[in-house]
Enzyme design. Structure first.
Site, mmCIF file in Angstrom:
data_model
loop_
_atom_site.group_PDB
_atom_site.id
_atom_site.type_symbol
_atom_site.label_atom_id
_atom_site.label_comp_id
_atom_site.label_asym_id
_atom_site.label_seq_id
_atom_site.Cartn_x
_atom_site.Cartn_y
_atom_site.Cartn_z
ATOM 1 N N ASP A 21 0.835 -1.204 0.000
ATOM 2 C CA ASP A 21 0.000 0.000 0.000
ATOM 3 C C ASP A 21 0.875 1.261 0.000
ATOM 4 O O ASP A 21 1.733 1.413 0.868
ATOM 5 C CB ASP A 21 -0.897 -0.048 1.246
ATOM 6 C CG ASP A 21 -2.144 0.791 1.113
ATOM 7 O OD1 ASP A 21 -2.030 1.968 0.738
ATOM 8 O OD2 ASP A 21 -3.238 0.263 1.408
ATOM 9 N N THR A 57 -6.788 3.936 -2.031
ATOM 10 C CA THR A 57 -6.611 2.509 -1.741
ATOM 11 C C THR A 57 -7.692 1.628 -2.368
ATOM 12 O O THR A 57 -7.391 0.592 -2.958
ATOM 13 C CB THR A 57 -6.602 2.309 -0.217
ATOM 14 O OG1 THR A 57 -5.462 3.001 0.295
ATOM 15 C CG2 THR A 57 -6.516 0.835 0.154
ATOM 16 N N LYS A 78 -6.047 -3.916 5.871
ATOM 17 C CA LYS A 78 -7.241 -3.078 5.665
ATOM 18 C C LYS A 78 -8.376 -3.899 5.067
ATOM 19 O O LYS A 78 -8.152 -4.657 4.114
ATOM 20 C CB LYS A 78 -6.935 -1.940 4.670
ATOM 21 C CG LYS A 78 -5.904 -0.949 5.132
ATOM 22 C CD LYS A 78 -5.738 0.142 4.079
ATOM 23 C CE LYS A 78 -4.680 1.135 4.508
ATOM 24 N NZ LYS A 78 -4.450 2.174 3.488
ATOM 25 N N ASP A 91 1.788 2.390 3.783
ATOM 26 C CA ASP A 91 0.835 3.494 3.650
ATOM 27 C C ASP A 91 0.705 4.276 4.953
ATOM 28 O O ASP A 91 0.772 5.506 4.962
ATOM 29 C CB ASP A 91 -0.529 2.942 3.239
ATOM 30 C CG ASP A 91 -1.545 4.051 3.011
ATOM 31 O OD1 ASP A 91 -1.358 4.831 2.058
ATOM 32 O OD2 ASP A 91 -2.514 4.143 3.788
ATOM 33 N N ASP A 148 -1.265 -0.191 -4.734
ATOM 34 C CA ASP A 148 -2.593 0.354 -5.036
ATOM 35 C C ASP A 148 -2.530 1.807 -5.514
ATOM 36 O O ASP A 148 -3.473 2.305 -6.122
ATOM 37 C CB ASP A 148 -3.519 0.226 -3.826
ATOM 38 C CG ASP A 148 -2.950 0.899 -2.583
ATOM 39 O OD1 ASP A 148 -1.715 1.138 -2.510
ATOM 40 O OD2 ASP A 148 -3.735 1.174 -1.654
HETATM 41 ZN ZN LIG Z 1 -3.595 2.713 -0.231
#
Ligand SMILES: [Zn+2]
Length: 539
Positions: free
Chosen positions: A34, A73, A155, A286, A331
């Site tokens: 991410d 994302t 996530k 991220d 992403d």
């Molecule tokens: Zn992301």
């Protein structure tokens, strides 16, 4: 559209020592890191010695694109294993506005079921229903009844977007533990085991990580505007019980990979008659990027640990004797804090003017026009903006015209497009590095979900004015620092290649489908198989 690419003929091609036409692998491992920008990958590539070095020795597309405008994302993960742009997946952002829903909160989270009573966009029931297309795992399972489709992530939105509508197991970190939205299968024994291990680790303080000499060269505390703390010299020491600090650190990626490895063993992935797919989205890069920016000691430590952790995970797969192939991408990209970029000579780097926030701008315009209500609905990450539907139709039109004019007049705004302009723009057919800005926006546009107009901030403007809540840097823009991502394909014993021609993350799904000899109907996905070899890419 294609653009391919004789140089990619080596993608998943057997090295000369191996048989010419090897059988398809039994396990596809698809890793999304991410916020891993291609800029960051390029910078750190010489430092990698573990799993990222191994994967970079495969077929390395140096210019992969999350080619759409809304580089967040949920849309980014929606492209990776569907083969489709957000215009087709329907995932136009992490959130959008739906003024027709009954509940007070008109914000819709991309993986929620907003019809569930008593929910909001922040307290929601997880669901894949907004994803309008199947994933690779969905297609595999309808083709081979024995295929397993498994996802693990830090996530929920990443795990849902990569596995889709028909997952066998799907586990994601909810802030306290790994959990699932699925009720169709027994809970694997490894899940409570990993959750107990994480809880035990979290109950103890964590000492600072020891930086390498290279990471020490990055250590410099930089003040942050907007109320935030200085960043740049952190080493991830954390207090006992601080789950927010756990998430914004390499720890959570290690936990995610431990769960993935446990599921490989317990489910015997890659050892059935049909191929399986394991999606892993690693979220720490991220959270580290948002919390500390991308050019300090913190990101250096994070990427060092990520390289090691992915290497450890691949070693587990090696030791099990599984015939597997890996694709790794991101992403979306990201960028550093403007304060450190200014020190590095990025002259236009700045934080957004708080008056551009849609809530502030909408209220101001409504007052000027003598209208009640918020005027505009939107998010502070910019992009899609919506006119308040409570207004009379004529007043909606007045407000839309005033808002478009007001945003266009702002020095930090690059462009403003109305929904009519975007909808009238043909889907782009050229290489993603040459798309105009409105073409990027077009691939993020879905009628019925997208806004009444779309605001594009200028390059190097960070859309976070107030840093006092802990986020100092972000992504989400139409610019290439947020669009360009690594795209690596690797299989044990297979020859590598470096490809500089631009490709797209929507190409990953059809490439993997070809690798496992999964037929796709012509035109059923936006992407194209990345191979010059007919055996992998049927013409
Ligand atoms: Zn992301």
């Amino acid at each position: 559209m294609r653009k391919f690419i004789a140089a990619a003929a080596a993608l998943f091609t057997a090295a000369p020592a191996l048989a010419q036409t090897p059988p398809p692998p039994k396990l596809l491992v698809v890793i999304s890191v991410d916020q891993f920008s291609a800029n960051l990958f390029d910078e750190y590539r010489p430092q990698f010695t573990g799993g990222l070095a191994r994967l970079a020795s495969g077929t390395d597309f140096r210019n992969g694109y999350q080619s759409h405008a809304m580089t967040e994302t949920c849309p980014g993960h929606s492209t990776i294993l569907t083969g489709d742009h957000p215009a087709r997946t329907g995932i136009i952002g992490n959130n959008w506005i739906d003024q027709s829903i009954a509940r007070a909160d008109k914000i819709v989270y991309c993986v929620e079921d907003e019809r569930a009573p008593g929910t909001s966009s922040t307290h929601y029931i997880v669901s894949p229903e907004h994803l309008l297309v199947p994933t690779l795992g969905d297609v595999m399972k309808s083709h081979w009844s024995g295929s397993r489709n498994v996802a693990v992530s830090g996530k929920d939105r990443a795990a849902v977007m990569m596995s889709g509508h028909n997952a066998d197991q799907r586990w994601y970190w909810d802030g306290k533990q790994f959990t699932t939205d699925l009720s169709n299968a027994a809970v694997p024994k490894v899940v409570p085991k990993v959750n107990a291990a994480v809880a035990a680790a979290l109950s103890q303080p964590r000492p600072a990580l020891e930086p390498s000499p290279f990471c020490q060269t990055k250590a410099r505390a930089v003040p942050v505007q907007g109320g935030g703390q200085p960043v740049g010299a952190g080493r991830f020491a954390r207090a006992a019980g601080d789950a927010t600090a756990l998430r914004a650190s390499p720890e959570i990626d290690g936990d995610t990979l431990a769960l993935a490895a446990g599921l490989v063993d317990e489910m015997q992935l890659g050892r059935g008659a049909a191929p399986d797919v394991l999606s892993i989205s690693l979220s720490a890069t991220d959270y580290v990027g948002h919390t500390y920016g991308t050019e300090g000691e913190e990101m250096c430590l994070q990427l060092t640990e990520l390289d090691r952790e992915i290497g450890d995970f691949l070693s587990v797969l090696d030791s099990r004797g599984i015939d597997y192939a890996v694709a790794l991408t991101a992403d979306h990209g990201g960028k550093d804090i403007p304060e450190r970029e200014q020190l590095a000579g990025v002259g236009d780097a700045a934080r957004v003017d708080a008056s551009l926030n849609p809530a502030v701008m909408g209220k101001k315009l409504a007052t000027q026009l003598g209208l009640s209500g918020p005027g505009l609905l939107g998010s502070s990450s910019f992009g899609d903006m919506y006119v308040d539907r409570q207004l009379q139709a004529a007043d909606q039109k007045r407000l839309l015209d005033a808002a478009v004019a007001a945003y266009r007049a702002q020095p930090q705004v690059e462009a403003v497009f109305t929904a009519a302009q975007i909808a009238a723009t043909p889907l782009p057919t050229t290489s993603p590095d040459r798309w105009s800005i409105i073409e990027r926006v077009r691939e993020s546009y879905r009628a019925g979900r997208s806004g009444d107009f779309f605001v594009v901030l200028k390059k190097d403007v960070t859309p976070i004015a107030d840093t006092s809540h802990g986020y100092v840097a972000t992504h989400g823009s139409v610019w290439d620092y947020d669009r360009r991502v690594p795209m690596l394909f690797w299989r044990p014993g297979f020859r590598g290649a470096t490809v500089t021609a631009p490709v797209e993350t929507v190409d990953i799904m059809p490439t993997l489908a070809a690798l496992i000899e999964l037929p796709l109907a012509a035109g059923s996905v936006d992407g194209h198989c990345l191979d010059g070899t007919p055996a992998f890419c049927p013409r």
